[in-house]
Design an enzyme around this catalytic site. Structure first.
Site, mmCIF file in Angstrom:
data_model
loop_
_atom_site.group_PDB
_atom_site.id
_atom_site.type_symbol
_atom_site.label_atom_id
_atom_site.label_comp_id
_atom_site.label_asym_id
_atom_site.label_seq_id
_atom_site.Cartn_x
_atom_site.Cartn_y
_atom_site.Cartn_z
ATOM 1 N N LYS A 151 25.319 -21.387 -30.893
ATOM 2 C CA LYS A 151 26.237 -21.252 -32.164
ATOM 3 C C LYS A 151 27.112 -20.337 -31.976
ATOM 4 O O LYS A 151 28.320 -20.087 -32.059
ATOM 5 C CB LYS A 151 25.565 -21.205 -33.254
ATOM 6 C CG LYS A 151 26.185 -20.678 -34.511
ATOM 7 C CD LYS A 151 25.407 -20.805 -35.852
ATOM 8 C CE LYS A 151 24.733 -19.652 -36.098
ATOM 9 N NZ LYS A 151 25.297 -18.324 -36.650
ATOM 10 N N ASN A 152 26.304 -18.991 -31.596
ATOM 11 C CA ASN A 152 27.055 -17.700 -31.709
ATOM 12 C C ASN A 152 28.183 -17.339 -30.530
ATOM 13 O O ASN A 152 28.578 -16.428 -30.760
ATOM 14 C CB ASN A 152 26.219 -16.521 -31.959
ATOM 15 C CG ASN A 152 25.623 -16.636 -33.359
ATOM 16 O OD1 ASN A 152 26.091 -17.228 -34.341
ATOM 17 N ND2 ASN A 152 24.435 -15.903 -33.584
ATOM 18 N N CYS B 197 25.934 -10.860 -47.793
ATOM 19 C CA CYS B 197 25.546 -12.042 -47.639
ATOM 20 C C CYS B 197 23.886 -11.956 -47.740
ATOM 21 O O CYS B 197 23.536 -10.726 -48.069
ATOM 22 C CB CYS B 197 25.798 -12.585 -46.291
ATOM 23 S SG CYS B 197 24.813 -12.077 -45.038
ATOM 24 N N ARG C 247 26.327 -5.989 -44.477
ATOM 25 C CA ARG C 247 27.133 -6.348 -43.431
ATOM 26 C C ARG C 247 28.792 -5.789 -43.599
ATOM 27 O O ARG C 247 29.442 -6.563 -43.500
ATOM 28 C CB ARG C 247 27.171 -8.022 -43.226
ATOM 29 C CG ARG C 247 25.578 -8.323 -42.920
ATOM 30 C CD ARG C 247 25.871 -9.960 -42.797
ATOM 31 N NE ARG C 247 26.070 -10.210 -41.459
ATOM 32 C CZ ARG C 247 26.026 -11.353 -40.920
ATOM 33 N NH1 ARG C 247 25.892 -12.312 -41.699
ATOM 34 N NH2 ARG C 247 26.342 -11.692 -39.689
ATOM 35 N N ASP D 198 17.328 -12.844 -35.143
ATOM 36 C CA ASP D 198 17.546 -14.228 -35.521
ATOM 37 C C ASP D 198 16.295 -14.877 -35.282
ATOM 38 O O ASP D 198 16.005 -16.163 -35.493
ATOM 39 C CB ASP D 198 18.632 -14.711 -34.829
ATOM 40 C CG ASP D 198 19.968 -14.144 -35.376
ATOM 41 O OD1 ASP D 198 20.059 -13.530 -36.219
ATOM 42 O OD2 ASP D 198 21.080 -14.461 -34.439
ATOM 43 N N ARG E 82 23.616 -25.029 -40.849
ATOM 44 C CA ARG E 82 24.894 -24.110 -40.314
ATOM 45 C C ARG E 82 24.388 -24.062 -38.714
ATOM 46 O O ARG E 82 25.517 -23.811 -38.099
ATOM 47 C CB ARG E 82 24.814 -22.933 -41.234
ATOM 48 C CG ARG E 82 25.443 -22.961 -42.603
ATOM 49 C CD ARG E 82 25.394 -21.462 -43.201
ATOM 50 N NE ARG E 82 26.005 -20.658 -41.984
ATOM 51 C CZ ARG E 82 25.551 -19.558 -41.770
ATOM 52 N NH1 ARG E 82 24.893 -18.860 -42.568
ATOM 53 N NH2 ARG E 82 25.880 -18.679 -40.749
HETATM 54 N N1 EPU Z 1 27.708 -3.487 -38.944
HETATM 55 C C1 EPU Z 1 28.139 -2.419 -39.451
HETATM 56 N N2 EPU Z 1 29.708 -2.262 -39.372
HETATM 57 C C2 EPU Z 1 30.346 -3.276 -38.391
HETATM 58 C C3 EPU Z 1 29.759 -4.363 -37.766
HETATM 59 C C4 EPU Z 1 28.328 -4.383 -38.056
HETATM 60 O O1 EPU Z 1 27.541 -1.598 -40.166
HETATM 61 O O2 EPU Z 1 31.404 -2.951 -38.716
HETATM 62 C C5 EPU Z 1 25.971 -3.618 -38.939
HETATM 63 C C6 EPU Z 1 25.737 -4.826 -39.817
HETATM 64 O O3 EPU Z 1 25.849 -4.752 -41.182
HETATM 65 C C7 EPU Z 1 24.271 -5.134 -39.104
HETATM 66 C C8 EPU Z 1 24.388 -4.732 -37.887
HETATM 67 O O4 EPU Z 1 25.554 -3.835 -37.792
HETATM 68 O O5 EPU Z 1 23.528 -4.569 -39.932
HETATM 69 C C9 EPU Z 1 24.498 -5.601 -36.772
HETATM 70 O O6 EPU Z 1 25.421 -6.459 -36.987
HETATM 71 P P1 EPU Z 1 26.576 -7.255 -35.949
HETATM 72 O O7 EPU Z 1 28.055 -7.035 -36.026
HETATM 73 O O8 EPU Z 1 25.911 -6.674 -34.601
HETATM 74 O O9 EPU Z 1 26.044 -8.692 -36.219
HETATM 75 P P2 EPU Z 1 27.162 -10.086 -36.362
HETATM 76 O O10 EPU Z 1 28.292 -9.997 -35.386
HETATM 77 O O11 EPU Z 1 27.668 -9.792 -37.749
HETATM 78 C C10 EPU Z 1 25.986 -11.529 -34.892
HETATM 79 C C11 EPU Z 1 25.436 -13.023 -35.249
HETATM 80 C C12 EPU Z 1 24.232 -12.919 -35.999
HETATM 81 C C13 EPU Z 1 23.251 -12.058 -35.408
HETATM 82 C C14 EPU Z 1 24.046 -10.653 -35.133
HETATM 83 C C15 EPU Z 1 22.814 -9.589 -34.426
HETATM 84 C C16 EPU Z 1 27.492 -14.497 -35.338
HETATM 85 C C17 EPU Z 1 28.285 -15.256 -35.889
HETATM 86 N N3 EPU Z 1 26.477 -14.086 -35.941
HETATM 87 O O12 EPU Z 1 26.433 -11.152 -36.443
HETATM 88 O O13 EPU Z 1 23.567 -14.130 -36.186
HETATM 89 O O14 EPU Z 1 21.904 -12.143 -36.277
HETATM 90 O O15 EPU Z 1 25.179 -10.996 -34.445
HETATM 91 O O16 EPU Z 1 22.515 -10.065 -33.344
HETATM 92 O O17 EPU Z 1 27.424 -14.309 -33.990
HETATM 93 C C18 EPU Z 1 22.451 -15.954 -37.148
HETATM 94 O O18 EPU Z 1 22.985 -16.497 -36.212
HETATM 95 O O19 EPU Z 1 21.703 -16.380 -37.983
HETATM 96 C C19 EPU Z 1 23.063 -15.067 -37.260
HETATM 97 C C20 EPU Z 1 22.991 -13.833 -38.497
#
Ligand code: EPU
Length: 416
Positions: A22-23, A115, A120, A303, A395
């Site tokens: 998915k990701n 969320c 986030r 995850d 999802r």
């Molecule tokens: N964060 C910040 N500032 C930012 C971006 C992130 O503080 O600008 C923090 C977030 O709040 C969080 C941490 O950094 O506490 C990690 O966030 P990250 O940006 O790495 O995650 P993401 O890109 O929002 C993706 C996956 C998530 C997965 C995370 C970590 C997708 C669509 N989502 O999220 O997947 O948990 O990386 O591996 O790729 C899931 O599939 O259930 C899911 C939540």
């Protein structure tokens, strides 16, 4: 959306073929916005997040056809007004900012709220766009980003955010000059996106390490691609075998993407055997308690944290799980307690006392992976459970009830 009715304590066995990630798939769809021509992407999972992203791309002017796991994308002209309702329903849509800013010089995206797993914030994305010459304004509940032409920059992330790494990588492919991302996320999905972008004609190297370098090019074309296997879906089915005392084989996996999970379940007593693209697991007669802390790749994936807590309820002794990626990812433990799980929550850790005698209950999934944990616990519990909130599970898991049934589980979906 209906609910799952689960009759627990049936031992799972057999073989399950894992879908594309998915990701990764969601981000490859978005990366296509940078290109021109026809893409054919194989191994795309049929899940509702992919449907939502299809809606986003169509609204931006991309032709999308999806049949039996193969997606065809036709990209010529695109426009920069993203559909607010769709963007708000899925945080991954914020990833359209990088490609659209690079291509159009202006993009408006609805600001996603917090969320169910945490606040986030998006500061790393936004400050990095600014370092590349963009101005970002918050207008009402929209981010409006403008940059006549992005330029390369040397950017050090304060945290290796997956989404920010992808967004900046994509934006940099067509920026003027070189961009270096330091403290980049190293997830396998980032390598997939690098390979996809390079297939389109981009010059990206270093993905999979903390330093990614991107040389901007004037324009990008199209490519054919196959999405990597979903390590989180694979881990969920592996744990489904273990929570029911069963054994079975995952097909179409990349075992080295799953090392932290395989190490922990081995330490619990499970027998794991790994081949090139398959993993076979057998349950022990008695499972040991464990400790884990989630972290960015190659750490233990957040995850799979909820699904591991479901397993921990059956292990002998006290297990400790610390969530170090998201700030509110234990909401599902209240539902597990309804089954009889003995879980002591703290702010960022939980202690799970096992083995608990789980008995069926009425449960509500509040997020995707928490929902998967409820399904696993219901499979392990005596008697009948009902699980609502399937819109979260759908999802990220394709036809979960069919796949579990093919392994011997008693799970049906009833529509309300
Ligand atoms: N964060 C910040 N500032 C930012 C971006 C992130 O503080 O600008 C923090 C977030 O709040 C969080 C941490 O950094 O506490 C990690 O966030 P990250 O940006 O790495 O995650 P993401 O890109 O929002 C993706 C996956 C998530 C997965 C995370 C970590 C997708 C669509 N989502 O999220 O997947 O948990 O990386 O591996 O790729 C899931 O599939 O259930 C899911 C939540």
């Amino acid at each position: 959306m209906g609910k799952f009715l689960v009759d627990g304590r049936h031992c799972l066995s057999g073989r399950v073929r894992i879908n594309g990630a998915k990701n990764s798939a969601l981000k490859l769809m978005v990366a296509a916005l940078l290109g021109h021509g026809t893409f054919e992407v194989k191994n795309v999972p049929h899940i509702t997040d992919v449907e939502t992203m299809t809606g986003v791309l169509q609204a931006l002017g991309v032709g999308v056809r999806f049949d039996s796991g193969t997606m065809q994308l036709k990209v010529s002209e695109v426009q920069g007004h993203t559909p607010e309702a769709l963007v708000k329903s899925m945080r991954a849509s914020v990833q359209v900012m990088g490609p659209l800013l690079a291509r159009l010089g202006r993009v408006e995206v609805a600001r996603p709220g917090g969320c169910n797993i945490g606040s986030r914030p998006l500061d790393i994305h936004m400050t990095s766009f600014e370092k590349m010459g963009a101005t970002i304004d918050v207008e009402g509940d929209k981010f409006v980003a403008r940059a006549p032409r992005l330029h390369g920059a040397d950017i050090t992330f304060r945290y290796p955010s997956v989404g920010a790494t992808e967004n900046i990588m994509m934006a940099a492919t067509m920026a003027r000059g070189e961009t270096v991302i330091r403290n980049a996320a190293c997830e396998p999905e980032i390598v997939d996106i690098q390979d996809f972008l390079n297939g389109m004609g981009a010059q990206v190297k270093g993905a999979g390490t903390p330093v990614i370098t991107i040389q901007g090019v004037p324009e990008l074309g199209a490519t054919d691609f196959s999405v990597i296997p979903d390590r989180i879906e694979a881990g969920t089915y592996l744990l489904a075998f273990l929570v029911t005392g069963g054994n079975g084989t995952l097909e179409n996996v990349v075992p080295e993407h799953m090392t932290p999970l395989l190490e922990i379940v081995s330490s619990m007593g499970a027998e794991v055997s790994v081949h090139e693209r398959t993993i076979t697991v057998s349950s022990p007669s008695k499972m040991n308690a464990f400790r884990l802390i989630t972290g960015p790749y190659p750490g233990f994936p957040t995850d799979l944290q909820p699904q591991m807590v479901a397993l921990a309820t059956l292990a002998h002794g006290t297990s400790e799980v610390e969530e170090a990626v998201f700030d509110q990812r234990f909401g599902y433990t209240r539902e597990l307690a309804k089954l009889g799980a003995l879980i002591e929550p703290n702010t960022s850790t939980v202690a799970i006392h096992g083995p608990a005698t789980l008995a069926g209950a009425n449960l509500v999934a509040g997020d995707l992976r928490g929902g998967a944990a409820l399904v696993l616990a219901a499979l392990a519990a005596d008697g009948h459970s009902a699980i609502e909130g399937l819109e979260h599970i759908d999802r990220g898991y394709e036809a979960m009830e069919h796949r579990l049934r093919s392994l011997g589980a008693k799970v049906v979906r009833v529509e309300e």
